[in-house]
Write an enzyme that holds these catalytic residues in place. Structure first.
Site, short mmCIF file in Angstrom:
data_model
loop_
_atom_site.label_atom_id
_atom_site.label_comp_id
_atom_site.label_asym_id
_atom_site.label_seq_id
_atom_site.Cartn_x
_atom_site.Cartn_y
_atom_site.Cartn_z
N HIS A 132 0.80 -1.23 0.00
CA HIS A 132 0.00 0.00 0.00
C HIS A 132 0.84 1.29 0.00
CE1 HIS A 132 -3.32 -2.60 0.29
NE2 HIS A 132 -3.46 -2.68 1.59
N HIS A 206 -9.48 2.01 0.67
CA HIS A 206 -9.40 0.86 1.57
C HIS A 206 -10.50 0.85 2.64
CE1 HIS A 206 -7.51 -2.42 3.73
NE2 HIS A 206 -6.51 -2.45 2.87
N GLU A 343 -11.39 -3.73 -2.65
CA GLU A 343 -10.46 -2.71 -3.15
C GLU A 343 -10.29 -2.89 -4.65
OE1 GLU A 343 -6.90 -3.36 -0.59
OE2 GLU A 343 -8.37 -4.45 0.58
C1 BGC Z 1 -4.38 -6.55 2.23
C2 BGC Z 1 -4.22 -7.29 3.53
C3 BGC Z 1 -3.77 -6.33 4.59
C4 BGC Z 1 -4.80 -5.22 4.68
C5 BGC Z 1 -4.45 -4.19 5.70
C6 BGC Z 1 -5.37 -5.47 2.43
O1 BGC Z 1 -5.51 -4.73 1.26
O2 BGC Z 1 -4.75 -7.39 1.18
O3 BGC Z 1 -3.31 -8.34 3.40
O4 BGC Z 1 -3.62 -6.96 5.81
O5 BGC Z 1 -4.91 -4.61 3.44
O6 BGC Z 1 -3.17 -3.79 5.61
#
Ligand code: BGC
Length: 383
Positions: A132, A206, A343
């Protein structure tokens, strides 16, 4: 007794109907102070409200959706997004609640990729991988914000310039994200970006949803449908193996609406690796426009969420890493699976997977991506 309940329900429905046809009720955007970052920068909270009373509260810190109030089948509004009521709580970073994710949503293996013959090393923040956007992704940046109230829609335009080399990514990147709440109860997120050097980009939001209401237990009874015949299986670090695996005959098949909890604990290697669903679904698309990707219904409240997107994929994540240590806006602990995310995005680790659709953005090109969340009631699909 039963008659009385029926009467009450009918009266409430009538009231709700009157309210929505009431003339002169208009949407609005209001702004309030929300807090200060560690370096003293002031951040605000903008509340977009439509004529039906639906609200999207967004801060210019990370473009985070702080709350999302939508109506249930009785016309009662409740917040369906996990989040906090105090800004400071966002400074001990939660797992990306409501945030804009960039430059690269999802994982890049070992924080490395090669573009035009040059290897780039990114900030790693998820074991050996980058997740991210890195250590200080777009979710932890202050954006400039311009609200706009028009007839039939309320919007907030957020802008951020990411410097050349930020978190290891090449190119100065100008990003604009526009949130628009319409009087039809659609919240659209429109992403635009331009770069001065070739770079990689994968923007998303998210938000963790709980359609029963934020803090109202787990999401296992929510019924999900995803318009995808394949998904990208992962390794132990949640990096795609490169295979596009058929969902048919597996617990990953959501062609028919299925409760999240129905198969989540099945004896399945991929579910074990993800600790539940934490996988990228390859959408069955007809073209390049806005198309339905997924829908989720919560029967007790009658809420229906439809996700439409121009993106080729969606990460379905069932809040497997929530462990009860974070306490949300309504003072209830966010326990495992108390929210789910859809997402919309390109596939994880695309910069290292030449067979995946490209995430490269070149100078002179414009990155364009749109996702719309349509808040409806069960039986009233927007399709
Ligand atoms: C990911 C997860 C992660 C979460 C929070 C999601 O987009 O796929 O693996 O734990 O985000 O970080």
């Amino acid at each position: 007794m039963r008659k009385q309940i029926v009467f009450t329900t009918a009266a409430l429905l009538l009231l709700a109907a009157c309210k929505s046809t009431e003339s002169g009720v208009k949407g609005s955007v209001t702004k309030q102070e929300f807090g200060k970052t560690a370096s003293g920068e002031a951040v605000d909270l903008y509340v977009l409200k439509n004529k039906n009373g639906v609200e999207a509260a967004i801060t210019n810190y990370g473009g985070i959706i702080v709350w999302l109030k939508t109506a249930d089948k009785m016309g009662r509004l409740a917040n369906v997004a996990l989040g906090f009521d105090k800004f400071d709580r966002y400074l001990t970073p939660p797992p990306y609640f409501g945030a804009i994710i960039g430059r690269y949503g999802n994982r890049i293996a070992k924080g490395k990729f090669t573009l035009d013959g040059k290897e780039y090393s990114l900030a790693t923040n998820d074991g050996a991988n980058t997740l991210h956007g890195g250590k200080q992704g777009f979710d932890k940046r202050v954006w400039t914000a311009v609200p706009n109230s028009a007839s039939g829609s309320q919007s907030l335009v957020l802008k951020y310039t990411s410097k050349d080399g930020e978190e290891g990514y090449p190119g100065t990147l100008d990003v604009t994200v526009t949130y628009t709440l319409s009087d039809d109860d659609d919240l659209s997120i429109d992403y635009r970006a331009k770069t001065d050097k070739a770079t990689v980009l994968n923007l998303t939001n998210h938000t963790y949803f709980n359609l029963a209401g934020e803090g109202q237990g787990d999401i296992l009874a929510h019924k999900v449908a995803i318009n995808a015949s394949r998904f990208t299986p992962v390794d132990a670090g949640l990096i795609p193996t490169g295979e596009l695996k058929k969902v048919e005959g597996t617990p990953f098949d959501f062609h028919n609406p299925t409760a999240i909890g129905e198969r989540i604990n099945n004896d399945d290697e991929q579910l074990k690796l993800g600790k539940g669903y934490d996988h990228n679904y390859v959408l069955d698309r007809k073209g390049a426009g806005l198309e339905p990707a997924a829908s989720v219904t919560e029967e007790s409240t009658g809420r229906l969420l439809e996700v439409w997107t121009t993106e080729p994929a969606v990460q379905f994540y069932t809040g497997n890493f929530l462990d009860g240590t974070l306490v949300g806006a309504s003072n209830r602990a966010y326990t495992k699976r108390s929210g789910f995310c859809l997402e919309t995005q390109h596939y994880p680790d695309s910069p290292n997977q030449p067979a995946f659709p490209t995430t490269v953005l070149k100078p002179g090109e414009e990155y364009k991506s749109t996702t719309v969340w349509k808040f409806r009631l069960a039986g009233n699909s927007a399709r």
